[in-house]
Design an enzyme around this catalytic site. Structure first.
Site, short mmCIF file in Angstrom:
data_model
loop_
_atom_site.label_atom_id
_atom_site.label_comp_id
_atom_site.label_asym_id
_atom_site.label_seq_id
_atom_site.Cartn_x
_atom_site.Cartn_y
_atom_site.Cartn_z
N GLU A 99 0.83 -1.20 0.00
CA GLU A 99 0.00 0.00 0.00
C GLU A 99 0.87 1.25 0.00
OE1 GLU A 99 -3.16 -2.00 3.10
OE2 GLU A 99 -2.02 -0.23 3.66
N CYS A 112 2.84 8.21 2.09
CA CYS A 112 3.17 7.20 3.09
C CYS A 112 3.57 5.93 2.33
CB CYS A 112 1.95 6.96 3.96
SG CYS A 112 2.19 5.70 5.21
N CYS A 119 4.94 -7.71 7.48
CA CYS A 119 5.80 -7.32 8.60
C CYS A 119 5.89 -8.47 9.58
CB CYS A 119 5.27 -6.08 9.30
SG CYS A 119 6.44 -5.40 10.50
N CYS A 123 3.01 -6.45 15.85
CA CYS A 123 2.43 -5.54 16.83
C CYS A 123 0.93 -5.82 16.94
CB CYS A 123 2.66 -4.08 16.42
SG CYS A 123 4.42 -3.65 16.33
N CYS A 126 -1.73 -3.79 14.80
CA CYS A 126 -1.40 -3.51 13.40
C CYS A 126 -1.89 -4.59 12.46
CB CYS A 126 0.11 -3.33 13.26
SG CYS A 126 0.61 -3.05 11.56
N GLU A 168 8.72 -2.88 8.40
CA GLU A 168 9.64 -2.25 9.34
C GLU A 168 10.88 -1.80 8.55
OE1 GLU A 168 9.89 -1.06 12.40
OE2 GLU A 168 11.97 -0.64 11.89
N SER A 195 10.20 5.60 10.02
CA SER A 195 9.53 5.28 11.29
C SER A 195 9.84 3.84 11.67
CB SER A 195 8.02 5.46 11.12
OG SER A 195 7.34 5.04 12.28
N SER A 218 7.94 4.46 17.05
CA SER A 218 6.63 4.09 17.58
C SER A 218 6.83 3.61 19.01
CB SER A 218 6.03 2.97 16.73
OG SER A 218 5.85 3.44 15.40
N CYS A 339 -2.10 1.21 8.72
CA CYS A 339 -1.12 0.28 8.17
C CYS A 339 -1.72 -1.09 7.81
CB CYS A 339 -0.04 0.11 9.22
SG CYS A 339 1.38 -0.76 8.68
#
Ligand code: SAH
Length: 370
Positions: A99, A112, A119, A123, A126, A168, A195, A218, A339
């Site tokens: 995305e 973005c 990932c 998390c 997420c 990440e 980030s 984060s 995300c």
């Protein structure tokens, strides 16, 4: 059955800084300065194909086109929200989806970008993490997101780039280094932000770069117990180590590290948490960006988004203690802009979900790269 000879894949050029481009082209070009011509055409003038490189001899343009690729990711879905945010779902050459989000604001335009097609960090809040790990993007795919959006959206010359899409970035730094070198030809690095969920070796590696983009982290909780519940990566690099890494991160005068802080009602959004946060980061030049949680049906049901009053109390408490703090405006909510949410949407259209809600992390399927 006769097997056709595999066509040799054309080498990707879009992610190559000049020295690597020169090496890739060495056997094709007649004079060394041609590499610079190709590089400038691509990254300073934004040429879309070799035909546009009219300062090269026609025969060379054809040879380059036969051997090298300037392919961009393929646009598979585009969703406009009412507030101007547009979310793009892109398909990469191997079928992976990522995305990219275009976020217009009054005085700036922000893209973005994704750094990985999935990932591994898992998390709890997420959606990308929910679907599991995916491969790292190549530098060409990182650069390709920007070029594709330039092609399909009317972007101003100057945009901000934030690596807050899927993945990440600190687990894909070599590709990011190449991509940023190329993108940095027409964009100041202070317009680019990486980030991280807190991958300390990555932060230290970035600290060693001669030219650095901005760093965002984060954080999401002021103590290890709660942070580990949200972010398993905190087991590997707990808060003390993370804060140490931030304290030694070199900053230009007047620059600060952005601390992203997800607000979850009743979990980490009390005034006392705000106080703890300020204490925790007392030694680090930071600014806070508060992100009210964006719910999604695949995420655990105990996580709730606080109302605007609670968010304001938290913000005001940080500000009263001298902190610089902004609240991330809710953008693109109706296009599932958090995300990984769009890709999940495209993959499994909303409907009754077996794994909805619950207090324990849902059973994760780890499909690998898609
Ligand atoms: N892996 C990097 C970058 C990708 S996530 C990182 O962790 O920073 C970009 C930001 O979106 C992070 O601050 C992340 O915590 C936040 N985010 C992810 N899911 C979210 C959700 N459901 N609601 C609100 N913010 C979310």
């Amino acid at each position: 059955m006769t097997a056709a000879a595999p066509t040799p894949a054309r080498q990707e050029l879009l992610g190559l800084p000049l020295p690597k481009l020169a090496a890739a082209l060495a056997e094709t070009i007649d004079r060394p300065f041609r590499a610079r011509q190709v590089y400038d055409a691509l990254h300073r003038r934004g040429a879309d194909d070799f035909e546009a490189m009219t300062d090269l001899p026609a025969a060379l343009r054809h040879q380059l086109a036969a051997r090298f690729s300037l392919d961009l990711p393929e646009l598979t879905e585009r969703i406009d929200s009412g507030d101007g945010t547009t979310k793009y779902l892109l398909r990469l050459a191997d079928g992976s989806s990522i995305e990219t989000v275009d976020i217009p604001e009054r005085f700036r335009r922000t893209l973005c970008l994704s750094s990985q097609a999935g990932c591994a960090l898992a998390c709890a809040f997420c959606v990308t993490g929910y679907w599991g790990a995916g491969r790292s993007l190549t530098a060409a795919e990182v650069v390709g997101q920007v070029r594709l959006l330039r092609r399909v959206a009317a972007l101003p010359e100057t945009v901000n780039l934030v690596f807050m899409g899927m993945g990440e970035p600190m687990l894909n730094l070599p590709a990011l280094a190449d991509a940023l070198e190329v993108l940095g030809e027409t964009l100041a690095l202070r317009r680019i932000t990486i980030s991280t969920a807190g991958v300390v070796p990555g932060i230290d590696e970035l600290a060693g770069w001669e030219r650095r983009p901005n760093l965002a982290v984060s954080l999401h909780a002021p103590d290890d117990e709660r942070r580990t519940r949200l972010m398993p990566v905190n087991r590997t690099w707990p808060l003390a180590e993370l804060i140490e890494a931030l304290a030694r991160f070199p900053l230009e005068p007047r620059r600060r590290i952005t601390i992203e802080y997800l607000l979850l009602e009743g979990f980490n959004d009390s005034p006392r948490d705000a106080d703890a946060l300020v204490r925790l980061l007392a030694r680090v030049p930071v600014k806070f960006n508060l992100i009210p949680f964006n719910p999604d049906p695949v995420l655990p049901g105990w996580m709730r988004r606080p109302g605007p009053e609670r968010v304001e109390v938290f913000r005001a408490r940080l500000a009263a203690r001298g902190a610089t703090v902004t609240v991330r405006r809710q953008r693109g909510h109706d296009v599932a802009a958090a995300c990984g949410q769009l890709r999940a949407f495209a993959r499994a259209p909303r409907g009754p979900r077996a794994r909805r809600g619950g207090d324990a992390p849902p059973g994760r399927s780890r499909p690998g790269s898609k």
